[in-house]
Design a protein around this motif. Structure first.
Motif, PDB file in Angstrom:
ATOM      1  N   GLU A 133       5.521 -39.916 -28.842  1.00 57.85           N
ATOM      2  CA  GLU A 133       5.645 -40.698 -27.751  1.00 57.85           C
ATOM      3  C   GLU A 133       6.929 -41.361 -27.141  1.00 57.85           C
ATOM      4  O   GLU A 133       7.295 -41.424 -26.031  1.00 57.85           O
ATOM      5  CB  GLU A 133       4.683 -42.171 -28.009  1.00 57.85           C
ATOM      6  N   ALA A 134       7.834 -41.704 -28.345  1.00 58.76           N
ATOM      7  CA  ALA A 134       9.243 -42.227 -28.085  1.00 58.76           C
ATOM      8  C   ALA A 134      10.026 -41.257 -27.516  1.00 58.76           C
ATOM      9  O   ALA A 134      10.819 -41.352 -26.481  1.00 58.76           O
ATOM     10  CB  ALA A 134       9.794 -42.794 -29.433  1.00 58.76           C
ATOM     11  N   GLU A 135       9.994 -39.925 -27.965  1.00 54.76           N
ATOM     12  CA  GLU A 135      10.838 -38.722 -27.345  1.00 54.76           C
ATOM     13  C   GLU A 135      10.466 -38.580 -25.977  1.00 54.76           C
ATOM     14  O   GLU A 135      11.213 -38.312 -25.201  1.00 54.76           O
ATOM     15  CB  GLU A 135      10.343 -37.520 -28.183  1.00 54.76           C
ATOM     16  N   MET A 136       9.094 -38.454 -25.740  1.00 55.95           N
ATOM     17  CA  MET A 136       8.720 -38.313 -24.265  1.00 55.95           C
ATOM     18  C   MET A 136       9.288 -39.411 -23.313  1.00 55.95           C
ATOM     19  O   MET A 136       9.654 -39.306 -22.404  1.00 55.95           O
ATOM     20  CB  MET A 136       7.124 -38.121 -24.084  1.00 55.95           C
ATOM     21  N   ALA A 137       9.085 -40.588 -23.828  1.00 60.64           N
ATOM     22  CA  ALA A 137       9.712 -42.066 -23.046  1.00 60.64           C
ATOM     23  C   ALA A 137      11.228 -41.772 -22.962  1.00 60.64           C
ATOM     24  O   ALA A 137      11.808 -42.199 -21.733  1.00 60.64           O
ATOM     25  CB  ALA A 137       9.258 -43.037 -23.707  1.00 60.64           C
ATOM     26  N   ALA A 138      12.004 -41.162 -24.032  1.00 61.65           N
ATOM     27  CA  ALA A 138      13.327 -40.992 -23.925  1.00 61.65           C
ATOM     28  C   ALA A 138      13.963 -40.094 -23.060  1.00 61.65           C
ATOM     29  O   ALA A 138      14.907 -40.143 -22.402  1.00 61.65           O
ATOM     30  CB  ALA A 138      13.781 -41.081 -25.309  1.00 61.65           C
ATOM     31  N   THR A 139      13.324 -39.061 -22.947  1.00 62.21           N
ATOM     32  CA  THR A 139      13.533 -37.819 -22.302  1.00 62.21           C
ATOM     33  C   THR A 139      12.776 -37.551 -21.098  1.00 62.21           C
ATOM     34  O   THR A 139      13.506 -36.598 -20.206  1.00 62.21           O
ATOM     35  CB  THR A 139      13.379 -36.411 -23.263  1.00 62.21           C
ATOM     36  N   GLY A 140      11.724 -37.971 -20.660  1.00 67.34           N
ATOM     37  CA  GLY A 140      10.989 -37.559 -19.612  1.00 67.34           C
ATOM     38  C   GLY A 140      10.212 -36.501 -19.680  1.00 67.34           C
ATOM     39  O   GLY A 140       9.601 -36.251 -19.014  1.00 67.34           O
ATOM     40  N   LYS A 141       9.976 -35.917 -21.130  1.00 73.40           N
ATOM     41  CA  LYS A 141       9.161 -34.901 -20.979  1.00 73.40           C
ATOM     42  C   LYS A 141       7.611 -35.078 -21.133  1.00 73.40           C
ATOM     43  O   LYS A 141       7.467 -36.071 -21.238  1.00 73.40           O
ATOM     44  CB  LYS A 141       9.528 -34.194 -22.511  1.00 73.40           C
ATOM     45  N   ARG A 142       6.867 -34.091 -20.489  1.00 77.92           N
ATOM     46  CA  ARG A 142       5.525 -34.190 -20.593  1.00 77.92           C
ATOM     47  C   ARG A 142       5.191 -33.616 -21.965  1.00 77.92           C
ATOM     48  O   ARG A 142       5.863 -32.949 -22.915  1.00 77.92           O
ATOM     49  CB  ARG A 142       4.755 -33.634 -19.580  1.00 77.92           C
ATOM     50  N   MET A 143       3.970 -33.994 -22.432  1.00 75.54           N
ATOM     51  CA  MET A 143       3.468 -33.538 -23.731  1.00 75.54           C
ATOM     52  C   MET A 143       3.460 -31.888 -23.769  1.00 75.54           C
ATOM     53  O   MET A 143       3.834 -31.690 -24.912  1.00 75.54           O
ATOM     54  CB  MET A 143       1.869 -34.370 -24.160  1.00 75.54           C
ATOM     55  N   SER A 144       3.292 -31.490 -22.868  1.00 73.44           N
ATOM     56  CA  SER A 144       3.136 -29.741 -22.712  1.00 73.44           C
ATOM     57  C   SER A 144       4.539 -29.515 -22.940  1.00 73.44           C
ATOM     58  O   SER A 144       4.777 -28.392 -23.687  1.00 73.44           O
ATOM     59  CB  SER A 144       2.717 -29.435 -21.519  1.00 73.44           C
ATOM     60  N   ASP A 145       5.572 -30.082 -22.464  1.00 73.10           N
ATOM     61  CA  ASP A 145       7.022 -29.590 -22.575  1.00 73.10           C
ATOM     62  C   ASP A 145       7.340 -29.872 -24.245  1.00 73.10           C
ATOM     63  O   ASP A 145       8.208 -29.215 -24.734  1.00 73.10           O
ATOM     64  CB  ASP A 145       8.035 -30.446 -21.586  1.00 73.10           C
ATOM     65  N   LEU A 146       6.963 -31.144 -24.562  1.00 76.32           N
ATOM     66  CA  LEU A 146       7.357 -31.306 -26.096  1.00 76.32           C
ATOM     67  C   LEU A 146       6.597 -30.399 -27.116  1.00 76.32           C
ATOM     68  O   LEU A 146       7.175 -29.831 -27.755  1.00 76.32           O
ATOM     69  CB  LEU A 146       6.890 -32.760 -26.488  1.00 76.32           C
ATOM     70  N   ALA A 147       5.311 -30.101 -26.843  1.00 73.52           N
ATOM     71  CA  ALA A 147       4.653 -29.087 -27.769  1.00 73.52           C
ATOM     72  C   ALA A 147       5.205 -27.746 -27.709  1.00 73.52           C
ATOM     73  O   ALA A 147       5.444 -27.166 -28.470  1.00 73.52           O
ATOM     74  CB  ALA A 147       3.350 -29.254 -27.174  1.00 73.52           C
ATOM     75  N   SER A 148       5.695 -27.317 -26.288  1.00 77.16           N
ATOM     76  CA  SER A 148       6.260 -26.166 -26.238  1.00 77.16           C
ATOM     77  C   SER A 148       7.604 -25.841 -27.002  1.00 77.16           C
ATOM     78  O   SER A 148       7.846 -24.899 -27.652  1.00 77.16           O
ATOM     79  CB  SER A 148       6.479 -25.849 -24.570  1.00 77.16           C
ATOM     80  N   ASP A 149       8.151 -27.015 -26.832  1.00 76.74           N
ATOM     81  CA  ASP A 149       9.691 -27.022 -27.385  1.00 76.74           C
ATOM     82  C   ASP A 149       9.374 -26.832 -29.090  1.00 76.74           C
ATOM     83  O   ASP A 149       9.965 -25.917 -29.654  1.00 76.74           O
ATOM     84  CB  ASP A 149      10.378 -28.342 -27.049  1.00 76.74           C
ATOM     85  N   ILE A 150       8.619 -27.882 -29.466  1.00 75.97           N
ATOM     86  CA  ILE A 150       8.349 -27.846 -31.019  1.00 75.97           C
ATOM     87  C   ILE A 150       7.750 -26.470 -31.367  1.00 75.97           C
ATOM     88  O   ILE A 150       8.088 -25.860 -32.428  1.00 75.97           O
ATOM     89  CB  ILE A 150       7.468 -28.823 -31.370  1.00 75.97           C
ATOM     90  N   SER A 151       6.949 -25.862 -30.707  1.00 79.22           N
ATOM     91  CA  SER A 151       6.401 -24.467 -30.857  1.00 79.22           C
ATOM     92  C   SER A 151       7.360 -23.346 -30.887  1.00 79.22           C
ATOM     93  O   SER A 151       7.392 -22.741 -32.138  1.00 79.22           O
ATOM     94  CB  SER A 151       5.287 -24.078 -29.739  1.00 79.22           C
ATOM     95  N   GLU A 152       8.294 -23.436 -29.985  1.00 79.91           N
ATOM     96  CA  GLU A 152       9.330 -22.430 -30.405  1.00 79.91           C
ATOM     97  C   GLU A 152      10.446 -22.712 -31.402  1.00 79.91           C
ATOM     98  O   GLU A 152      10.582 -21.810 -32.098  1.00 79.91           O
ATOM     99  CB  GLU A 152      10.106 -22.579 -29.003  1.00 79.91           C
ATOM    100  N   ARG A 153      10.689 -24.016 -31.642  1.00 73.24           N
ATOM    101  CA  ARG A 153      11.658 -24.539 -32.746  1.00 73.24           C
ATOM    102  C   ARG A 153      10.886 -23.908 -34.372  1.00 73.24           C
ATOM    103  O   ARG A 153      11.694 -23.467 -35.002  1.00 73.24           O
ATOM    104  CB  ARG A 153      12.005 -25.873 -32.793  1.00 73.24           C
ATOM    105  N   LEU A 154       9.825 -24.196 -34.258  1.00 73.77           N
ATOM    106  CA  LEU A 154       9.095 -24.233 -35.614  1.00 73.77           C
ATOM    107  C   LEU A 154       8.210 -22.876 -35.601  1.00 73.77           C
ATOM    108  O   LEU A 154       7.458 -22.764 -36.961  1.00 73.77           O
ATOM    109  CB  LEU A 154       8.196 -25.466 -35.978  1.00 73.77           C
ATOM    110  N   GLY A 155       8.270 -22.256 -34.838  1.00 72.42           N
ATOM    111  CA  GLY A 155       7.457 -20.856 -34.777  1.00 72.42           C
ATOM    112  C   GLY A 155       5.897 -21.167 -35.116  1.00 72.42           C
ATOM    113  O   GLY A 155       5.195 -20.436 -35.770  1.00 72.42           O
TER     114      GLY A 155
END
Length: 202
Positions: free
Chosen positions: A71-93
């Motif tokens: 929640e804090a990451e989305m508030a700070a960056t303006g990302k949506r949950m789908s964007d955050l999940a996609s980023d984590i998906s790519e980073r962590l495989g």
């Protein structure tokens, strides 16, 4: 008789060193401490007042703290949950679905993936940030505040600066010197008061 908990002892010492009520309020802002610990504000308020947090399991802690960081990451960056999940998906495989479930606080990651989330969110305390009890998590954040308020004798660098009169301008607090510059300054002070041979009798 049971000894006081680490948090209650920290709070007792804070009360002793902080004289003005408004200063304590500023230092112990529940909302700010909640952000730094990924704990609910209500839990932080209760702990600050000497209360007991709700019972939880380690899995509960991990889920809720990851969700708070998301929640804090989305508030700070303006990302949506789908964007955050996609980023984590790519980073962590991992799959995007799994990443979203974890960020929503619905799934508990494995130890390996929790380590990946530590790196992703930049959590300095490591996995313990997610697994520590609420009292321990708050105590970890409050201890540096306490140490900064207590006597300078507890800080060997400040004590040395006081001893040789270097601290009169409070150089470190004002940021006028970098850490390296301060170390060179203190080395120079020591060289000026300690004989080159270490003070051995000839």
């Amino acid at each position: 008789m049971a000894s006081p908990s680490p948090l209650s002892e920290t709070l007792r010492r804070l009360d002793r060193v902080v004289q003005e009520k408004e200063v304590r309020t500023k230092l112990l802002d529940a909302a700010e401490l909640a952000c730094r610990t990924a704990l609910p504000v209500s839990t932080v308020r209760s702990l600050l007042q000497g209360g007991t947090p709700p019972d939880d399991s380690v899995n509960d802690r991990v889920r809720t703290r990851i969700a708070a960081l998301a929640e804090a990451e989305m508030a700070a960056t303006g990302k949506r949950m789908s964007d955050l999940a996609s980023d984590i998906s790519e980073r962590l495989g991992v799959s995007g679905y799994w990443a979203r479930q974890v960020c929503d606080g619905k799934k508990v990651p494995s130890v390996e993936l929790l380590h990946g989330l530590v790196e992703y969110f930049g959590v300095e305390e490591g996995e313990a940030f997610f697994t520590a009890s609420a009292a321990d998590a708050l105590n970890r954040v409050l201890l540096p505040v306490l140490h900064g308020l207590e006597e300078p004798e507890n800080d060997p660098v400040l004590a040395l600066m006081d001893r040789y009169g270097v601290r009169s301008a409070d150089l470190r607090a004002h940021g006028s010197l970098t850490r390296e510059q301060l170390e060179r300054l203190l080395e120079g002070v020591l060289r000026s008061v300690v004989p080159p041979d270490g003070g051995r009798e000839r």
